[in-house]
Scaffold this motif. Sequence first.
Motif, PDB file in Angstrom:
ATOM      1  N   THR A 113     -26.359  80.342  55.531  1.00 28.61           N
ATOM      2  CA  THR A 113     -25.898  79.665  54.318  1.00 28.61           C
ATOM      3  C   THR A 113     -25.633  78.181  54.532  1.00 28.61           C
ATOM      4  O   THR A 113     -25.386  77.464  53.563  1.00 28.61           O
ATOM      5  N   ILE A 114     -25.627  77.714  55.780  1.00 31.86           N
ATOM      6  CA  ILE A 114     -25.319  76.306  56.013  1.00 31.86           C
ATOM      7  C   ILE A 114     -26.550  75.443  55.798  1.00 31.86           C
ATOM      8  O   ILE A 114     -27.649  75.939  55.555  1.00 31.86           O
ATOM      9  N   SER A 115     -26.379  74.139  55.909  1.00 25.95           N
ATOM     10  CA  SER A 115     -27.441  73.181  55.605  1.00 25.95           C
ATOM     11  C   SER A 115     -28.665  73.416  56.481  1.00 25.95           C
ATOM     12  O   SER A 115     -28.568  73.731  57.668  1.00 25.95           O
ATOM     13  N   SER A 116     -29.839  73.230  55.874  1.00 31.92           N
ATOM     14  CA  SER A 116     -31.098  73.426  56.595  1.00 31.92           C
ATOM     15  C   SER A 116     -31.292  72.400  57.700  1.00 31.92           C
ATOM     16  O   SER A 116     -32.136  72.589  58.585  1.00 31.92           O
ATOM     17  N   SER A 117     -30.520  71.308  57.672  1.00 35.22           N
ATOM     18  CA  SER A 117     -30.623  70.297  58.718  1.00 35.22           C
ATOM     19  C   SER A 117     -29.792  70.643  59.944  1.00 35.22           C
ATOM     20  O   SER A 117     -29.824  69.923  60.947  1.00 35.22           O
ATOM     21  N   SER A 118     -29.050  71.740  59.873  1.00 35.31           N
ATOM     22  CA  SER A 118     -28.173  72.125  60.977  1.00 35.31           C
ATOM     23  C   SER A 118     -28.975  72.657  62.165  1.00 35.31           C
ATOM     24  O   SER A 118     -29.931  73.426  62.002  1.00 35.31           O
ATOM     25  N   ILE A 119     -28.583  72.251  63.352  1.00 33.89           N
ATOM     26  CA  ILE A 119     -29.219  72.742  64.576  1.00 33.89           C
ATOM     27  C   ILE A 119     -29.028  74.241  64.700  1.00 33.89           C
ATOM     28  O   ILE A 119     -29.953  74.981  65.083  1.00 33.89           O
ATOM     29  N   LEU A 120     -27.831  74.722  64.337  1.00 30.78           N
ATOM     30  CA  LEU A 120     -27.536  76.149  64.455  1.00 30.78           C
ATOM     31  C   LEU A 120     -28.393  76.975  63.504  1.00 30.78           C
ATOM     32  O   LEU A 120     -28.894  78.045  63.874  1.00 30.78           O
ATOM     33  N   LYS A 121     -28.581  76.485  62.283  1.00 31.46           N
ATOM     34  CA  LYS A 121     -29.411  77.225  61.335  1.00 31.46           C
ATOM     35  C   LYS A 121     -30.873  77.232  61.778  1.00 31.46           C
ATOM     36  O   LYS A 121     -31.556  78.260  61.678  1.00 31.46           O
ATOM     37  N   ASN A 122     -31.356  76.106  62.252  1.00 34.79           N
ATOM     38  CA  ASN A 122     -32.732  76.069  62.749  1.00 34.79           C
ATOM     39  C   ASN A 122     -32.918  77.029  63.916  1.00 34.79           C
ATOM     40  O   ASN A 122     -33.962  77.673  64.053  1.00 34.79           O
ATOM     41  N   ALA A 123     -31.862  77.162  64.736  1.00 33.43           N
ATOM     42  CA  ALA A 123     -31.937  78.058  65.886  1.00 33.43           C
ATOM     43  C   ALA A 123     -32.016  79.513  65.446  1.00 33.43           C
ATOM     44  O   ALA A 123     -32.796  80.300  65.991  1.00 33.43           O
ATOM     45  N   ILE A 124     -31.223  79.893  64.447  1.00 36.84           N
ATOM     46  CA  ILE A 124     -31.237  81.297  64.025  1.00 36.84           C
ATOM     47  C   ILE A 124     -32.518  81.632  63.266  1.00 36.84           C
ATOM     48  O   ILE A 124     -33.041  82.747  63.368  1.00 36.84           O
ATOM     49  N   GLU A 125     -33.056  80.673  62.514  1.00 33.18           N
ATOM     50  CA  GLU A 125     -34.295  80.929  61.770  1.00 33.18           C
ATOM     51  C   GLU A 125     -35.514  81.011  62.688  1.00 33.18           C
ATOM     52  O   GLU A 125     -36.537  81.579  62.304  1.00 33.18           O
ATOM     53  N   SER A 126     -35.405  80.461  63.875  1.00 32.85           N
ATOM     54  CA  SER A 126     -36.508  80.550  64.834  1.00 32.85           C
ATOM     55  C   SER A 126     -36.467  81.852  65.628  1.00 32.85           C
ATOM     56  O   SER A 126     -37.319  82.068  66.497  1.00 32.85           O
ATOM     57  N   ARG A 127     -35.488  82.698  65.336  1.00 31.14           N
ATOM     58  CA  ARG A 127     -35.340  83.985  66.010  1.00 31.14           C
ATOM     59  C   ARG A 127     -35.406  85.099  64.968  1.00 31.14           C
ATOM     60  O   ARG A 127     -34.380  85.589  64.484  1.00 31.14           O
TER      61      ARG A 127
END
Length: 300
Positions: A266-280
């Motif tokens: 739910t957090i911003s798409s620019s977040s490192i953490l969100k990018n990390a979870i979406e790559s898994r």
Amino acid sequence: MAAATVQQPATTGKSVLTAPQWVKSFYSKFPLVILDQEDEVEWKVRARDGPEHSVELWVHPPSSTSQSHSRTWASSSPSSLRTQLLFLLRETSSQVPVTFRPWTNEKSAPGGKLPTLHILNQDRLLPTDEIRSWLESTYPLKGKGKEIQGLPSQEKYDQALALSHLILGNLLPAYLASLPKQPSNFHLLFPIPPPLSAGLNTPLPASLTGDSRDIDTDELIRKGVEALDVIETIIEDNGERGWLYGSKYPTSIDALVASHLYVVYTISSSSILKNAIESRPVLGDYVNRVLDYAEQRIRD
């Protein structure tokens, strides 16, 4: 003796009573604050017409942002969503008759904290810290392994406990650090409170010490990404359709992990953490599996 007469004062339509000056002075510095009332008399109707022993769980509202794993009933707060899943995933002899109620004014909840449990037929509110014990005593787990939360063995329970520390100690702070604004009690979530900017260690809030906390948010997010790697490995070890640590059905550790993974989406798409979870994608599949199971309980 002439009778005494009393002359009535002339009325002008305005009240002649005024507040004392000290009252005016007090409220000018400490204005009266009235919280919005969200409760309603209709709860008595719901208690009468609903299932016996039915309860309502007051939770933070769902996220308004669109994301791939969005559910209309799932709270945007990890603590609220975790409690929702504890109710929905629980394997008991009878399903817990619970409904969810989004609550926008958290300060008006008991202790100023959500989630809160409303036991309708008793007109009783349970604060956050008492919900889990009420659930354990009122709806005990069926079968063996009650002491280890339905996990296959004590060894698996110990592993789940270690994972829970990783979630709460690494992933949760990383999620909070990724938000546009961190909560005021952010530093209290750490096992060891972060030092003050002046270099001192203290558990006291900055409002009392007069200094800010020295929190390295980049380091927190890095540890959160590492936690995602560990969770991914554990999920892969349990197979594509299995539950954590080889359980026959989802347990409280699934509720904890899935709730804290879900909010990262739910957090911003620019977040490192969100990018990390979406790559898994393994993590996304797992979240969907847990939420699908829970959602089926709502429909049933």
